[in-house]
Design a protein around this motif. Sequence first.
Motif, mmCIF file in Angstrom:
data_model
loop_
_atom_site.group_PDB
_atom_site.id
_atom_site.type_symbol
_atom_site.label_atom_id
_atom_site.label_comp_id
_atom_site.label_asym_id
_atom_site.label_seq_id
_atom_site.Cartn_x
_atom_site.Cartn_y
_atom_site.Cartn_z
ATOM 1 N N ARG A 371 0.848 -1.063 0.068
ATOM 2 C CA ARG A 371 -0.089 0.073 0.189
ATOM 3 C C ARG A 371 0.996 1.367 -0.006
ATOM 4 N NH1 ARG A 371 -0.145 2.100 5.026
ATOM 5 N NH2 ARG A 371 0.560 0.978 6.934
ATOM 6 N N PRO A 372 0.213 2.378 -0.571
ATOM 7 C CA PRO A 372 1.153 3.751 -0.478
ATOM 8 C C PRO A 372 0.761 4.131 0.984
ATOM 9 C CG PRO A 372 -1.068 4.013 -1.630
ATOM 10 C CD PRO A 372 -0.973 2.307 -1.494
ATOM 11 N N VAL A 373 1.613 5.096 1.394
ATOM 12 C CA VAL A 373 1.912 5.562 2.476
ATOM 13 C C VAL A 373 2.136 7.065 2.527
ATOM 14 C CG1 VAL A 373 3.205 5.505 5.060
ATOM 15 C CG2 VAL A 373 2.526 3.488 3.536
ATOM 16 N N VAL A 374 1.253 7.900 3.129
ATOM 17 C CA VAL A 374 1.300 9.450 3.277
ATOM 18 C C VAL A 374 1.786 9.519 4.755
ATOM 19 C CG1 VAL A 374 0.321 11.595 3.319
ATOM 20 C CG2 VAL A 374 -0.029 9.872 1.531
ATOM 21 N N MET A 375 3.066 10.227 4.923
ATOM 22 C CA MET A 375 3.709 10.338 6.403
ATOM 23 C C MET A 375 3.369 11.933 6.829
ATOM 24 S SD MET A 375 7.349 8.401 5.886
ATOM 25 C CE MET A 375 7.400 6.745 5.217
ATOM 26 N N ASP A 376 2.897 11.977 8.097
ATOM 27 C CA ASP A 376 3.041 13.062 8.937
ATOM 28 C C ASP A 376 4.181 13.441 9.624
ATOM 29 O OD1 ASP A 376 0.032 13.803 8.584
ATOM 30 O OD2 ASP A 376 -0.208 11.994 9.540
ATOM 31 N N LEU A 377 4.842 14.668 9.449
ATOM 32 C CA LEU A 377 6.256 14.934 10.305
ATOM 33 C C LEU A 377 5.735 15.020 11.762
ATOM 34 C CD1 LEU A 377 7.686 17.366 7.702
ATOM 35 C CD2 LEU A 377 7.884 15.015 7.581
ATOM 36 N N PRO A 378 6.777 14.773 12.455
ATOM 37 C CA PRO A 378 6.704 14.652 13.797
ATOM 38 C C PRO A 378 6.263 16.067 14.392
ATOM 39 C CG PRO A 378 8.688 13.493 13.353
ATOM 40 C CD PRO A 378 8.024 14.156 11.952
ATOM 41 N N ASP A 379 6.545 17.089 14.121
ATOM 42 C CA ASP A 379 6.317 18.555 14.450
ATOM 43 C C ASP A 379 5.474 19.250 13.651
ATOM 44 O OD1 ASP A 379 7.918 18.099 16.888
ATOM 45 O OD2 ASP A 379 9.760 18.504 15.653
ATOM 46 N N GLY A 380 4.745 18.643 12.991
ATOM 47 C CA GLY A 380 3.613 19.185 11.966
ATOM 48 C C GLY A 380 4.383 19.651 10.677
ATOM 49 N N GLY A 381 3.913 20.310 9.760
ATOM 50 C CA GLY A 381 4.387 20.514 8.581
ATOM 51 C C GLY A 381 3.730 19.635 7.427
ATOM 52 N N PRO A 382 4.305 19.855 6.388
ATOM 53 C CA PRO A 382 3.560 19.170 5.201
ATOM 54 C C PRO A 382 3.372 17.791 5.098
ATOM 55 C CG PRO A 382 5.813 20.237 4.457
ATOM 56 C CD PRO A 382 5.481 20.575 5.974
ATOM 57 N N ARG A 383 2.704 16.997 4.837
ATOM 58 C CA ARG A 383 2.436 15.630 4.772
ATOM 59 C C ARG A 383 3.418 15.369 3.524
ATOM 60 N NH1 ARG A 383 -3.078 13.233 4.807
ATOM 61 N NH2 ARG A 383 -2.077 11.682 6.050
ATOM 62 N N VAL A 384 4.234 14.181 3.575
ATOM 63 C CA VAL A 384 4.962 13.620 2.473
ATOM 64 C C VAL A 384 4.729 12.379 1.891
ATOM 65 C CG1 VAL A 384 6.955 15.174 3.161
ATOM 66 C CG2 VAL A 384 6.677 12.697 4.017
ATOM 67 N N GLY A 385 4.764 12.208 0.712
ATOM 68 C CA GLY A 385 4.352 10.990 0.021
ATOM 69 C C GLY A 385 5.640 10.332 -0.534
ATOM 70 N N PRO A 386 6.148 9.290 0.069
ATOM 71 C CA PRO A 386 7.510 8.784 -0.645
ATOM 72 C C PRO A 386 7.255 7.771 -1.968
ATOM 73 C CG PRO A 386 6.753 7.736 1.475
ATOM 74 C CD PRO A 386 5.734 8.831 1.414
ATOM 75 N N LEU A 387 8.263 7.905 -2.676
ATOM 76 C CA LEU A 387 8.043 7.047 -3.767
ATOM 77 C C LEU A 387 9.755 6.510 -4.029
ATOM 78 C CD1 LEU A 387 6.436 8.991 -6.565
ATOM 79 C CD2 LEU A 387 5.631 6.948 -5.195
ATOM 80 N N VAL A 388 9.995 5.090 -4.375
ATOM 81 C CA VAL A 388 11.365 4.763 -4.195
ATOM 82 C C VAL A 388 11.796 4.555 -5.699
ATOM 83 C CG1 VAL A 388 12.770 2.853 -3.444
ATOM 84 C CG2 VAL A 388 10.967 3.762 -2.050
ATOM 85 N N CYS A 389 12.764 5.254 -6.155
ATOM 86 C CA CYS A 389 13.483 5.085 -7.437
ATOM 87 C C CYS A 389 12.461 4.805 -8.578
ATOM 88 C CB CYS A 389 14.384 3.883 -7.372
ATOM 89 S SG CYS A 389 15.629 3.960 -8.471
ATOM 90 N N PHE A 390 12.443 3.616 -9.094
ATOM 91 C CA PHE A 390 11.664 3.342 -10.267
ATOM 92 C C PHE A 390 10.135 3.721 -10.057
ATOM 93 C CE2 PHE A 390 9.271 -0.734 -12.228
ATOM 94 C CZ PHE A 390 9.568 -0.341 -13.382
ATOM 95 N N GLU A 391 9.591 3.822 -9.106
ATOM 96 C CA GLU A 391 8.394 4.464 -8.988
ATOM 97 C C GLU A 391 7.874 5.644 -9.328
ATOM 98 O OE1 GLU A 391 6.985 1.309 -5.160
ATOM 99 O OE2 GLU A 391 7.713 3.391 -4.761
#
Length: 538
Positions: A371-391
């Motif tokens: 599944r894809p994952v959207v991450m919340d930074l510990p002290d707030g701020g923008p939510r990040v969506g990681p992709l790895v290389c080829f993706e």
Amino acid sequence: MRFAADRPVGDGPVPGTPRGARLRRAVAAPVAGALPALAFPEPGLWWFAYVALVPWLLLIRTAPTGRRAAVEGWLGGVGFMIAVHHWLIPSLHVFMLVLAALLGLLWAPWGWLVRSLLGGTPSSGRALAAIAVVPSGWLTIELVRSWEGLGGPWGLLGASQWQVSPALRLASFGAVWLVSLVVLAVNTAITVLIAVPRARAPVAVALVAGALAVTAVRAWAPAPGETGRTRIAIVQPGVVEGPGSVERRFDRGEELTRSLAGRDPDLVVWGESSVGADLRERPDLAERLAALSREVGAPLLVNVDARRTGASGPDGIFKSSVLVGPRGPTGDRYDKMRLVPFGEYVPARGLLGWATSVGRAAGEDRLRGDRPVVMDLPDGGPRVGPLVCFESAFPDMSRRLVLDGADVLIAQSATSSFQDSWAPEQHASLAALRAAESGRPAVHATLTGVSAVYGPDGARIGGVLGTGGGAAAVYDVPLARGATGYARFGDWPVYGALAVLAAWGASRAAARLRRPPAPGPAAPPARTAHGSAGRPGR
């Protein structure tokens, strides 16, 4: 539609083609098919994409038979695949030729399609139809080969326009697919203008109408509006080789990250495979990363390439984006879902496992996330969506992350195996398209370069970290809200292309049904009851 009744060039008997001419055509086809590679980085001749296919189209339209056109489509496809993937040859060796020959078969029907529409002396109606049907056929090929198991969407023709602002605006509405259609339509129109004099006037009108339509799309597609800014740092350790390279790369990343203290980043990003051990099994590494987070005042997004054991789920090697805060790993982890064929797993290993003895194919299959994952930074701020290389090559993956709430797309990559090729530049350019398609900034962070950052409109922010060495840099990144046309409507150009092909096929079938049957052989003269044919009996 009048063109539906036009009789395409037949595949009936034709004068024999001299062997020398056939050989010259067989050599010309892969050369012509390879020309579009010059439009991609590093050559970066983006304007050349709009004429690069013309020699190949002109060659195919003069094929003596539909079968020969299909062969020249296949040979051109082989040339195209080798040209855009030539940097894989040191890894795959002769197996690259096998893969190119197999994937090149996707262009065989396209070759037949080109000849059926443009061969001989087509009517104006058939020539105009070609401007829609031929690009639709090409886009179908791009769709099929974009499947992960066939190598993924590397070398999509629209991706050559990654630094052209009008093309990026089109991508925001219909992704890279729409840009490919426009590039193919221009190539086809130029071919018609050269080869079909009777169709020049209507094709010129069609080009003007198409230009107006593109302008309207650009004007209609809303530009992303800035809603704030964030500071993101990239740490690129550079080439680290030899014994103990994994540990020394970690040490180099640690050193460069310390240099960011006092520069107030909101997030620090390391490249793919920047950590070579499961952090749960190496608490010393986890503590070192947590100490870095405390020192620079920001969380770190690292990438762990290691065997995972003792946790829920299967044991095996994963590539995982892991967020580390001042207290250690936060628990946010994304496991790479789409793996590189042969590089990270061998398809049908029981049948193709011999590839590991020919080139640098994966000795053990990595496992994939679910599944894809959207991450919340510990002290707030923008939510990040990681992709790895080829993706980062897949438009649908970044779209999914944005729909799930990501404010920033982050691709962690490593192209050190292809350091002196066109691959690092070309890979980094894909982030520009993903940014424009999604209306969100995109960060492309690598181990050895090229690392770059792009704004929500796909325009590059600041300088790049090239392949010349290690560095750390902080980028002031604009944030945006709202949904682009692509985020709203998805891959609609692909469905439109399939509909065009279906309509064209239906019109051909209807024309065949309306065509009067060919006269049969003449009946023999009737015989009389008392004598031979045509002769009265006695």
